[in-house]
Every structure is written in C-alpha cells, then in structure tokens.
Design a protein around this motif. Structure first.
Motif, PDB file in Angstrom:
ATOM      1  N   ALA A   1       0.822  -1.211   0.000  1.00 38.81           N
ATOM      2  CA  ALA A   1       0.000   0.000   0.000  1.00 38.81           C
ATOM      3  C   ALA A   1       0.855   1.260   0.000  1.00 38.81           C
ATOM      4  O   ALA A   1       0.465   2.290  -0.569  1.00 38.81           O
ATOM      5  N   SER A   2       2.018   1.196   0.643  1.00 37.56           N
ATOM      6  CA  SER A   2       2.881   2.380   0.728  1.00 37.56           C
ATOM      7  C   SER A   2       3.836   2.500  -0.452  1.00 37.56           C
ATOM      8  O   SER A   2       4.588   3.463  -0.549  1.00 37.56           O
ATOM      9  N   SER A   3       3.821   1.511  -1.342  1.00 42.00           N
ATOM     10  CA  SER A   3       4.737   1.521  -2.485  1.00 42.00           C
ATOM     11  C   SER A   3       4.031   2.070  -3.720  1.00 42.00           C
ATOM     12  O   SER A   3       2.852   2.431  -3.683  1.00 42.00           O
ATOM     13  N   ALA A   4       4.756   2.097  -4.824  1.00 41.64           N
ATOM     14  CA  ALA A   4       4.191   2.571  -6.094  1.00 41.64           C
ATOM     15  C   ALA A   4       3.505   1.451  -6.867  1.00 41.64           C
ATOM     16  O   ALA A   4       3.093   1.662  -8.011  1.00 41.64           O
ATOM     17  N   TYR A   5       3.378   0.273  -6.268  1.00 40.85           N
ATOM     18  CA  TYR A   5       2.776  -0.863  -6.963  1.00 40.85           C
ATOM     19  C   TYR A   5       1.316  -0.565  -7.295  1.00 40.85           C
ATOM     20  O   TYR A   5       0.527  -0.187  -6.418  1.00 40.85           O
ATOM     21  N   ASN A   6       0.956  -0.713  -8.546  1.00 41.89           N
ATOM     22  CA  ASN A   6      -0.392  -0.388  -9.011  1.00 41.89           C
ATOM     23  C   ASN A   6      -1.298  -1.594  -8.775  1.00 41.89           C
ATOM     24  O   ASN A   6      -1.407  -2.490  -9.603  1.00 41.89           O
ATOM     25  N   THR A   7      -1.958  -1.597  -7.632  1.00 41.95           N
ATOM     26  CA  THR A   7      -2.822  -2.726  -7.286  1.00 41.95           C
ATOM     27  C   THR A   7      -4.064  -2.774  -8.161  1.00 41.95           C
ATOM     28  O   THR A   7      -4.655  -3.843  -8.342  1.00 41.95           O
ATOM     29  N   THR A   8      -4.450  -1.619  -8.701  1.00 42.06           N
ATOM     30  CA  THR A   8      -5.606  -1.611  -9.603  1.00 42.06           C
ATOM     31  C   THR A   8      -5.312  -2.430 -10.851  1.00 42.06           C
ATOM     32  O   THR A   8      -6.124  -3.257 -11.284  1.00 42.06           O
ATOM     33  N   LEU A   9      -4.130  -2.203 -11.420  1.00 38.85           N
ATOM     34  CA  LEU A   9      -3.734  -2.986 -12.590  1.00 38.85           C
ATOM     35  C   LEU A   9      -3.518  -4.444 -12.219  1.00 38.85           C
ATOM     36  O   LEU A   9      -3.962  -5.355 -12.921  1.00 38.85           O
ATOM     37  N   ALA A  10      -2.808  -4.664 -11.117  1.00 41.85           N
ATOM     38  CA  ALA A  10      -2.445  -6.029 -10.743  1.00 41.85           C
ATOM     39  C   ALA A  10      -3.665  -6.868 -10.383  1.00 41.85           C
ATOM     40  O   ALA A  10      -3.689  -8.078 -10.638  1.00 41.85           O
ATOM     41  N   GLY A  11      -4.678  -6.249  -9.800  1.00 38.58           N
ATOM     42  CA  GLY A  11      -5.831  -7.010  -9.346  1.00 38.58           C
ATOM     43  C   GLY A  11      -7.016  -6.988 -10.280  1.00 38.58           C
ATOM     44  O   GLY A  11      -8.052  -7.597  -9.986  1.00 38.58           O
ATOM     45  N   ALA A  12      -6.899  -6.290 -11.407  1.00 31.36           N
ATOM     46  CA  ALA A  12      -8.030  -6.181 -12.331  1.00 31.36           C
ATOM     47  C   ALA A  12      -8.316  -7.521 -12.994  1.00 31.36           C
ATOM     48  O   ALA A  12      -7.396  -8.293 -13.275  1.00 31.36           O
ATOM     49  N   PRO A  13      -9.591  -7.823 -13.256  1.00 33.96           N
ATOM     50  CA  PRO A  13      -9.907  -9.065 -13.979  1.00 33.96           C
ATOM     51  C   PRO A  13      -9.333  -9.013 -15.389  1.00 33.96           C
ATOM     52  O   PRO A  13      -9.341  -7.974 -16.040  1.00 33.96           O
ATOM     53  N   ALA A  14      -8.819 -10.147 -15.847  1.00 36.22           N
ATOM     54  CA  ALA A  14      -8.154 -10.193 -17.143  1.00 36.22           C
ATOM     55  C   ALA A  14      -9.092 -10.712 -18.222  1.00 36.22           C
ATOM     56  O   ALA A  14      -9.862 -11.644 -17.995  1.00 36.22           O
ATOM     57  N   PHE A  15      -9.022 -10.096 -19.395  1.00 38.43           N
ATOM     58  CA  PHE A  15      -9.779 -10.558 -20.552  1.00 38.43           C
ATOM     59  C   PHE A  15      -9.029 -11.661 -21.295  1.00 38.43           C
ATOM     60  O   PHE A  15      -9.629 -12.433 -22.018  1.00 38.43           O
TER      61      PHE A  15
END
Length: 732
Positions: A390-404
């Motif tokens: 949470a405190s890093s720059a890791y984009n959890t929105t991208l990482a956790g988004a459902p994949a097509f």
C-alpha cells in the motif's frame, strides 16, 4: 589465355604441380556466413596430401584470432599461423620491416581487427573504434581536429563507422607530422556477402587519397609486402606455390606481381569476361568454376598404360593369376558388403519412418538437486505484506483487475502448431474493457565494453519503436558506459534518436541508485559482472523493472510487430523452451512487471540472501525465477504468469514444430516450397518476438525468412513513421 580445368586429369595435374596453396576467403571459401559448396572438402583433401595451406585475406576488420573463430564455426581446420590478414600484415610490416619507432603511434581508420594486430606487436595506436573518434562534428566546427605530433603513421582499412572527424584528423597528421606514413591495408573497392556486394576498404581510403593528392603504401593484396612476408617467414619456393582467388585486381594481380601462378574461381566478384577483355587488369593461370570442384574429381588409381620395351615390342603390365584371384575375392566381398549396407540403410529408414525419436540428455548432480533445487525457500517477511504494498508505487488496480486474456493454455503445447495456434486465439489489439497501463516502457541493456552497437541491435529498436503503439509506448536503452553520450553520439544510433525523439532514451545504469530501498541496497554483489553479461544483465533487469516497471526485452531479440499490449494485463516471465526442463524452465529474455512488484521484491530478496551466483550462469535468471515462483505458490500467493515458449522463442523446440534457424541459408529455404513458407509466415504472424540466444557474430541473411517476414515489414513501418507528420498522426 588461362587454362580451364574441367576433367579429373586436369585437377590431378594441378594438385601434383603445387606444394603451397594460398587462398583468398570471401568469395572463394565462403560467402558471408556460409561455406561455398565443397570448398571445405578441397581444403581437407589438400591437407591429406601434405600440402601447405595459407589463407590470405584483405579483410582487416578481424584479427587472426577472430578469423580463426570464423574458420572453426565453418568447420574448417586451420591455425592462426596459417591466416594472413591485411591487418596482421600491416602490423608486421610496420614492426619488422619499417622498424616503426616505439615513441610513435599509429592513427587507425578501421575496425577492431587492425587494433588487435597492432596491440599484438606492441605498437601504440589511436583512432579506430575509440568513442572519441566515432562521433559527428557540428557543421564547420573544427575544434576537435587537433594536432598530435606522436602520430607517425595513418593506417586505413574498411571502417563501418566512417565520419568526417576521422578523415580530418588523419589528413592533419599526414600534412603536419614530418615523415608520417600513409598506409592502407588494402584497396578492395567492394566485398561480397549474402549474394550482393558492399563498399570495401578501398572506398574508405579513397577520400583521404583525394584530399592528399597521393596514394598510400598498400600492404595487402595485390601488393608485394604480404606475399614476401609469407615466403620469408616459412622459407617457401614460389615456383611450387599457387594463389587461389576470385578477384582479378587483388587476388590474381597479387600472384602476377609476385611471380606466383594463380587459380581463379568463379564464385565471387569477377567472371570470365573480366580476364577475356583486352585491358584486363590481370590474367589467371588456371580457371575453375568453384574451389569445391577439386574435391569431386575421380581419385581411383590410374590404370597401367602400355610400356615400350627396348626391343620395340609392346606389352601390358598384367596381374598374375594369384592377384587376379585375390581381386575377384575382394570384388565378391565388396558386393556382399554393399548388399548388407543397403539392407541396413533400408531398415534404418524404415525405423525412422515408423517411429519418432526424441533424445535429450542432461546430467545433474543429485547433491545439487537435493540442496539447491528441491527445497522451497521461505519468502521475505515484507514483500507481500499489504502495508508495504500500500505504501509503495505498486499499481494494485492494474495487478488485481480481472483479465480478458489468459496468456497460458495450461499445458506445455509441444505438439505440432498447438502453441502457435493458441497464440493466434489472443486478440490482435486490446479489446474494450481491458485495464492496461497508460504508458508502457520497453527496457533493454547494452554492455558497452563487450561489443559495439551493430545492425542487429538497431533492428530490435526499430522493431519496437516503429511497430508498437506510438501514443503509449517508449524505449529506454540502458548502458554501463560512463555516460549516455557514449551511445547517443554513435553514428549508427543518432538517426533513431532523431526519428523517434522522446520515445527513445539512453540512460546509464547506476545499480547502486536503482537498488536503494530494495533488499539489494548497498549489497556487495551489485558490482558483480561476467564476460557474457549474464549475471549483471539478470540483476539489471530486475532492478530496472522494480524501479520503473515495464517490459524487459533482451537485445538478442527481434520483435515481429504484433501488438504487445494484449499481454500486459498480467505480470510474467517466459518459458525457456518447449521441453519443460525440470530445473531450468523459465527465461527472462522478455518479462513484464509493474513498478515495486512484490514478485520483483522477492527476486531481489533471494539475490541478497542466497549464495553468490556462479559467473556466466543463469543462477540469477532462470533458476531464480523458478525458485521464487515455487516459494510464492508454497505460501499461498497468486504467482506471476509464464508465457508459452513460442510467444517469444519459437526456434527453441523440436525440429517438427519450431521456427527455422533465423540465420539459416536462404538457398535452402527457397527449396521449402510455398506450403512450408506460408506455414512459417503464419507462425510468425501469431507470435510477438524471436529470441536469438546471443549469436552476436551472425547477421540475418538477405532473402531469409527473418528478412522477408520480419525485417522488411518492420522497415516498411519505419518508412511510414519517417514520412508521417508526427507520431500522433501516424498512430491515427
């Protein structure tokens, strides 16, 4: 007129006549990266007969050691002492004949081959491949064209990075330095390769000769210094020596001027009309279609001819009855052996027709497997910690988004076209609803101290920048050079920087800075490097992606032009090949991770806490990714994805389903037929890249499948990019 050699007796007479054979290489023994016909068989046959063989080439771009490597690759036996290049001859002539002063140095216009040979004889040098001399000068800016009284000679050879600065410096030294020698390795106007010709060393020398109004001392063919060096070094008899070549104005003239008979082959530059005209520059003693023809003549024992007796009678030397019986027995046994051989061959062919054989042998120490492979290492206590993420720059929105898109079929797909067909099921462009990065950076790395940038590297950059989405992608070229200018000033790279503008950036790798805040921060292994750039390359890619995110692409790769964005819903590495190696299944030649990814954090943690990697190993590459992947799933986390082998590494599989050799002989490919050609084209159209596994000394053959199916379409897009008003307009 030259004598045409066409019969077995012609060839036998030629072989018997000469003890020492001098061979040109380009156009005689090989063309580009391919041996011409049965030239290698002829060389082997001459050696069996005890003939002395020397290779005399005007190619000054490589040292004798590097040339030896090419002979080895071609499967041709030779020693360094048998190789006489114009670069070696020039260095030897300066050292041994001209007694070049130790306090003077040679200014080089040429490639590394000249530099290596000068270094070998202890002569100081400047110019050549020095970054200081391989830059353009601004219009009418002569501030860098300074005097250097230590320069006692200017030595010119083929220079693939020629520029005005080199010419101007050489011109200044030759005009101002008293006694400064003007020398050339050779004056070849062109050289043959891949079915065409390109400007040669003579084209490099010509502008300087024009400016000076005088000609250089030429060491290589057709001038005398090289021949005299060979004769004196080995105490040879020129009357029993023959020079074999394809060029009249160098090879054949070399023999003519030196008083040596010559054999001209018609597999290179000059043809029959060259010596048949009245003003021919030279005339060969013999002519043969190809050097390999000498390996094809009938080597059966000669039949006895009638003997003339003193009394005038004629008799034939007949075999005795006993010998006749012996030969009859041999003949009967020979028939039996032939029958057995044909029967055995038939059975072998029948076996391979009915059965498919796959053999792969790898040896692993049981102790190594037990200690280094089987154990699952514990994860760090922080990398997957939610508060750290949470405190890093890791984009959890991208990482956790459902994949097509699912990038893996779930099985290895080693059969037939399965892998390529699966790749074809993925969409050609991003589909509505995909959650993708707003911008994607492709990263690649070039060790400036190993090799200069060449056409292969430029092809990769074009294949990324001209084919991938212009509005959302860019490329960073990382280097270990002291400054990015070491690359940005290169003539070969500057046109790309001008064409692609801000989309192409050169940055210097600062591993200490990239490692700050990671498990490798301040680690003593950050400065580790090896000759293959494997260990430090593996470290750099993880540090770069952790700091910036994006897609890593090794420089020994060529992109096919397919849109990479459809793969960017996931973080991934690639499969090593289709064999599913149990202890080395993954490859990082291409990989995609987000900035501050916990996967990269775990890789850096493993690097920092494990024993140091062996040099020239994949301990920080394939084995590291596999080890981290196993630890991640053992601790209940979703692992990163693994792209199937064919997506980026189609040549790494079995003969029946892999992409062909990217450096294969185009002449063999022309015999494929339209069916196989279209099958390869279809496979290439479904995948994203072709990994070349180093092989830096090889170039893509003109007319080969890589040239036709990848390079030409890429360059067509480059032309479109160049002709568009702006990248945005081109994208529309």
């Amino acid at each position: 007129m030259p004598r045409d050699l066409t019969t077995a007796s012609d060839f036998q007479e030629l072989v018997d006549r000469y003890d020492t054979w001098l061979f040109d290489c380009d156009g005689v023994i090989w063309e580009g990266d391919h041996v011409i016909g049965k030239a290698g068989d002829t060389l082997q046959y001459l050696r069996k007969l005890g003939k002395r063989v020397f290779f005399v080439t005007n190619n000054a771009t490589k040292s004798r050691g590097n040339n030896k490597g090419k002979f080895d690759k071609m499967g041709i036996d030779c020693t360094e002492e048998e190789i006489f290049t114009s670069a070696f001859a020039s260095a030897a002539y300066l050292k041994n004949v001209l007694k070049f002063p130790e306090d003077k140095k040679v200014y080089v216009i040429g490639e590394k081959g000249i530099e290596d040979e000068l270094d070998a004889v202890g002569i100081k040098r400047s110019g050549g491949t020095s970054p200081e001399d391989n830059v353009f000068v601004d219009l009418m800016d002569f501030s860098s064209i300074t005097s250097d009284p230590e320069v006692g000679a200017v030595l010119c050879g083929l220079d693939m990075h020629m520029n005005y600065k080199k010419y101007a410096r050489a011109f200044k030294y030759l005009r101002e330095n008293e006694g400064c020698l003007f020398m050339a390795t050779n004056l070849d106007s062109t050289f043959p390769t891949h079915g065409t010709v390109h400007p040669g060393g003579g084209a490099t020398v010509a502008p300087l000769s024009c400016a000076l109004g005088r000609e250089p001392l030429v060491v290589g063919k057709p001038e005398a210094p090289m021949l005299e060096s060979i004769v004196q070094t080995y105490n040879l008899d020129k009357s029993r020596m023959i020079m074999v070549g394809d060029r009249l104005n160098t090879d054949i003239a070399f023999g003519n001027k030196g008083g040596v008979d010559t054999l001209m082959v018609l597999t290179g530059i000059d043809q029959r009309e060259g010596y048949e005209k009245e003003d021919a520059v030279a005339e060969p003693t013999y002519v043969v279609n190809a050097l390999g023809d000498l390996a094809l003549f009938d080597r059966q024992p000669h039949k006895r001819s009638p003997s003339i007796l003193f009394d005038g009678g004629t008799r034939y030397d007949k075999l005795t009855t006993k010998r006749q019986r012996g030969w009859a027995l041999v003949a009967r046994n020979a028939k039996l052996l032939r029958s057995i051989a044909f029967a055995s061959l038939f059975l072998v062919l029948l076996f391979f027709w009915r059965y498919q054989v796959h053999v792969e042998i790898q040896l692993y120490s049981r102790g190594w497997i037990r200690n280094a492979i089987v154990p699952v290492r514990p994860l760090s206590s922080t990398c997957f910690d939610p508060s750290r993420i949470a405190s890093s720059a890791y984009n959890t929105t991208l990482a956790g988004a459902p994949a097509f898109v699912d990038v893996h079929a779930g099985i290895g797909m080693p059969l037939g076209r399965d892998c390529y067909n699966f790749a074809g099921t993925l969409p050609r462009q991003p589909v509505d609803g995909m959650i993708l990065p707003e911008r994607t950076t492709f990263h690649t790395y070039w060790r400036n101290d190993l090799l200069p940038l060449g056409d292969r590297q430029i092809a990769l950059l074009h294949s990324l920048l001209a084919t991938q989405d212009r509005a959302s992608t860019s490329v960073v070229l990382w280097t270990n050079a002291a400054s990015p200018s070491a690359l940005t000033n290169l003539p070969i790279l500057r046109p790309l920087l001008e064409l692609y503008g801000e989309r192409l950036e050169v940055r210097r790798v600062d591993k200490q800075a990239l490692a700050r805040g990671t498990p490798m921060d301040g680690h003593k292994l950050l400065d580790m490097a090896d000759k293959q750039a494997w260990v430090d390359g593996d470290l750099v890619r993880v540090l770069v992606l952790n700091a910036l995110g994006g897609v890593w692409v090794d420089f020994d790769t060529i992109m096919t032009g397919r849109d990479m964005r459809v793969l960017l819903e996931h973080e991934w590495v690639t499969q090593w090949d289709c064999y599913d190696k149990p202890y080395q299944p993954l490859n990082g030649a291409m990989m995609h991770f987000h900035r501050d990814s916990p996967y990269l954090c775990e890789m850096l943690h493993s690097m920092a806490s494990s024993p140091p990697p062996a040099k020239n190993s994949v301990d920080w590459g394939s084995r590291l990714y596999h080890k981290v992947w196993r630890s991640i799933i053992a601790n209940g986390h979703k692992p990163f994805k693994i792209l199937p082998y064919c997506f980026t590494d189609g040549p790494s599989c079995r003969l029946d389903n892999r992409l062909p050799d990217p450096f294969g002989d185009p002449r063999a490919e022309k015999r494929w037929g339209s069916g196989r050609w279209e099958d390869v084209r279809s496979k290439v159209g479904n995948v994203w890249a072709v990994h070349l596994h180093n092989q830096w000394d090889k170039g893509f053959p003109r007319g080969g499948w890589v040239d036709e199916m990848i390079l030409k379409p890429v360059m067509a897009q480059v032309d479109g990019y160049r002709n568009s008003n702006s990248p945005l307009e081109a994208a529309e």
